[in-house]
Design a protein around this motif. Sequence first.
Motif, PDB file in Angstrom:
ATOM      1  N   VAL A   1      36.568  40.812  40.754  1.00  0.00           N
ATOM      2  CA  VAL A   1      37.665  41.149  39.959  1.00  0.00           C
ATOM      3  C   VAL A   1      37.142  42.407  39.019  1.00  0.00           C
ATOM      4  CG1 VAL A   1      38.526  38.726  39.585  1.00  0.00           C
ATOM      5  CG2 VAL A   1      36.752  39.476  38.153  1.00  0.00           C
ATOM      6  N   ASP A   2      38.219  42.926  38.292  1.00  0.00           N
ATOM      7  CA  ASP A   2      37.811  44.092  37.535  1.00  0.00           C
ATOM      8  C   ASP A   2      37.183  43.531  36.145  1.00  0.00           C
ATOM      9  OD1 ASP A   2      38.944  46.150  39.245  1.00  0.00           O
ATOM     10  OD2 ASP A   2      40.603  46.094  38.303  1.00  0.00           O
TER      11      ASP A   2
ATOM     12  N   PHE B   1      33.129  34.284  40.187  1.00  0.00           N
ATOM     13  CA  PHE B   1      33.666  35.483  39.852  1.00  0.00           C
ATOM     14  C   PHE B   1      32.838  36.501  39.785  1.00  0.00           C
ATOM     15  CE2 PHE B   1      36.968  32.447  38.312  1.00  0.00           C
ATOM     16  CZ  PHE B   1      38.242  33.331  38.541  1.00  0.00           C
TER      17      PHE B   1
ATOM     18  N   ILE C   1      44.407  36.485  36.823  1.00  0.00           N
ATOM     19  CA  ILE C   1      44.169  38.065  37.172  1.00  0.00           C
ATOM     20  C   ILE C   1      44.230  37.953  38.740  1.00  0.00           C
ATOM     21  CG2 ILE C   1      42.829  38.540  35.236  1.00  0.00           C
ATOM     22  CD1 ILE C   1      40.311  37.868  36.684  1.00  0.00           C
ATOM     23  N   THR C   2      44.359  39.173  39.365  1.00  0.00           N
ATOM     24  CA  THR C   2      44.156  39.535  40.776  1.00  0.00           C
ATOM     25  C   THR C   2      42.905  40.035  40.987  1.00  0.00           C
ATOM     26  OG1 THR C   2      46.808  39.853  40.887  1.00  0.00           O
ATOM     27  CG2 THR C   2      45.388  40.606  42.615  1.00  0.00           C
ATOM     28  N   GLY C   3      42.343  39.425  42.226  1.00  0.00           N
ATOM     29  CA  GLY C   3      40.991  40.112  42.610  1.00  0.00           C
ATOM     30  C   GLY C   3      41.257  41.066  43.737  1.00  0.00           C
ATOM     31  N   SER C   4      40.034  41.572  43.885  1.00  0.00           N
ATOM     32  CA  SER C   4      40.184  42.776  44.829  1.00  0.00           C
ATOM     33  C   SER C   4      39.717  42.326  46.190  1.00  0.00           C
ATOM     34  CB  SER C   4      39.476  43.824  44.395  1.00  0.00           C
ATOM     35  OG  SER C   4      38.053  43.430  44.332  1.00  0.00           O
TER      36      SER C   4
ATOM     37  N   ASN D   1      32.509  40.655  38.329  1.00  0.00           N
ATOM     38  CA  ASN D   1      33.249  41.703  37.707  1.00  0.00           C
ATOM     39  C   ASN D   1      32.649  43.224  38.212  1.00  0.00           C
ATOM     40  OD1 ASN D   1      31.092  42.448  36.263  1.00  0.00           O
ATOM     41  ND2 ASN D   1      32.040  41.702  34.402  1.00  0.00           N
TER      42      ASN D   1
END
Length: 323
Positions: A19-20, A99, A29-32, A101
């Motif tokens: 994630v950002d 997660f 939130i949306t992960g990459s 970042n």
Amino acid sequence: MSKQILVLGSINVDHVLRVDCFPKPGQTITGSSYNIMAGGKGANQAVACARLGGNTHMLASIGQDDLGREIVQQLSEEGVGTSAITEVDGTGTGVALIFVNAKGENMIGIASGANNCLTEAFVDQNDQLVKAVDYLLLQQEVPDSVNLQAIDIANKHNTAVVLNPAPGRDLPDSFLSLIDFITPNQTEAEILTGIKVTDLESATIAAAIMHDKGINDLVITMGHNGVYVSSMDTGYPQGILIPGFPVKPIDTTAAGDTFNGALLVALAEGKPLVDAAFFANASAGLSVMRSGSQSSIPYRFEVEQFIQCDREIAEVNCSLHTS
């Protein structure tokens, strides 16, 4: 031939979302990217030991599921002895939700699963393995009673006990007095001693407290600041701070596990503690430049190349400053 290492610890299935930034309470939130991979502090450290050249065995448990069995197969393919890994009826393999970042930092939640079902009786069934090895490497993702049982066997048969006190929590002095070597990070050192470790001076104070609890050797990992090394036997009880390698982190998830595995391999090969910590520092530095848990752990030749490259750069910089 290097000495033998037994890793007693956890096996997890890691679910990793990049994630950002970390979500706030109530935020979606949306992960990459999202990946499922092998993990668990015990398994990670066993893989690190094996990839870096250690004669490695593992004592652990998985659940009744294909993912756990696949991880055991992967461990075997890495060269880890898996005869002391048991499958527990009626439960699943441990799970970690991770997660990561954009800064390479992580947040992790764990469901222990089969890791919490490891028993003292199973340790007793494998007491010959504990007796036969030279180093017993522990973490804190299995029941304390299991670690204590293994420590008791190890102490009776001159097997050196190394504790990576992660995840961090307070431990009684009676437990710490049974440990030969401890490898906390800054946060874990503060939990164990009450001293906030930020520099050489505070690390020295924290180390003295741990020595007073009966621990002979220790390293405190301090991220980009390097690693603090202290021993009551080798002439530097005041400690030495070994600088870190200047790297840009992508994912720090298995950095500590890589460090611990590398440290044990170097010690098993007879390297002095300072040299072992330097090798472990380089191994961990290389790991943070890659994504994932076990996928980020380097092989021996990669670490040796990384160290050589760093030395060549240092020599060039030195010649530029002195010319």
